[in-house]
Design a protein around this motif. Structure first.
Motif, mmCIF file in Angstrom:
data_model
loop_
_atom_site.group_PDB
_atom_site.id
_atom_site.type_symbol
_atom_site.label_atom_id
_atom_site.label_comp_id
_atom_site.label_asym_id
_atom_site.label_seq_id
_atom_site.Cartn_x
_atom_site.Cartn_y
_atom_site.Cartn_z
ATOM 1 N N GLU A 84 33.479 48.368 26.443
ATOM 2 C CA GLU A 84 34.144 48.819 27.670
ATOM 3 C C GLU A 84 35.580 48.304 27.743
ATOM 4 O O GLU A 84 36.509 49.066 28.048
ATOM 5 N N LYS B 215 38.977 50.656 27.337
ATOM 6 C CA LYS B 215 39.966 50.691 28.419
ATOM 7 C C LYS B 215 41.364 50.403 27.865
ATOM 8 O O LYS B 215 42.332 51.108 28.185
ATOM 9 N N GLU C 108 42.536 53.302 25.679
ATOM 10 C CA GLU C 108 43.000 54.429 26.485
ATOM 11 C C GLU C 108 44.460 54.207 26.913
ATOM 12 O O GLU C 108 45.301 55.102 26.795
ATOM 13 N N GLN C 109 44.750 53.005 27.394
ATOM 14 C CA GLN C 109 46.113 52.677 27.818
ATOM 15 C C GLN C 109 47.083 52.719 26.639
ATOM 16 O O GLN C 109 48.200 53.233 26.752
#
Length: 70
Positions: free
Chosen positions: A6, A10, A13-14
């Protein structure tokens, strides 16, 4: 999805969004190095998430181009 996955996803993605925005391909390497200094497990999950997101984005772009040419 595990906690490691997770967090890695995250950050991936950034990072992918910033690479797309700036064109700075070295950003992935720099983020991975920072992660690897503390957690090789997180680093490996991050790099996998970046590859998956990048591949998915390329496939989506291809399909859009293909669809536009129908």
């Amino acid at each position: 999805m595990s906690v490691v996955e997770e967090f890695a996803d995250k950050i991936a993605e950034q990072t992918v969004a910033l690479v797309d925005q700036t064109g700075d391909l070295d950003l992935v390497k720099r983020v991975a190095e920072i992660m690897g200094a503390s957690s090789q497990t997180l680093q490996e999950s991050f790099l996998t998430a970046v590859r998956v997101r990048t591949a998915a984005n390329r496939a989506a772009e291809f399909l859009k181009t293909y669809e536009d040419n129908l």
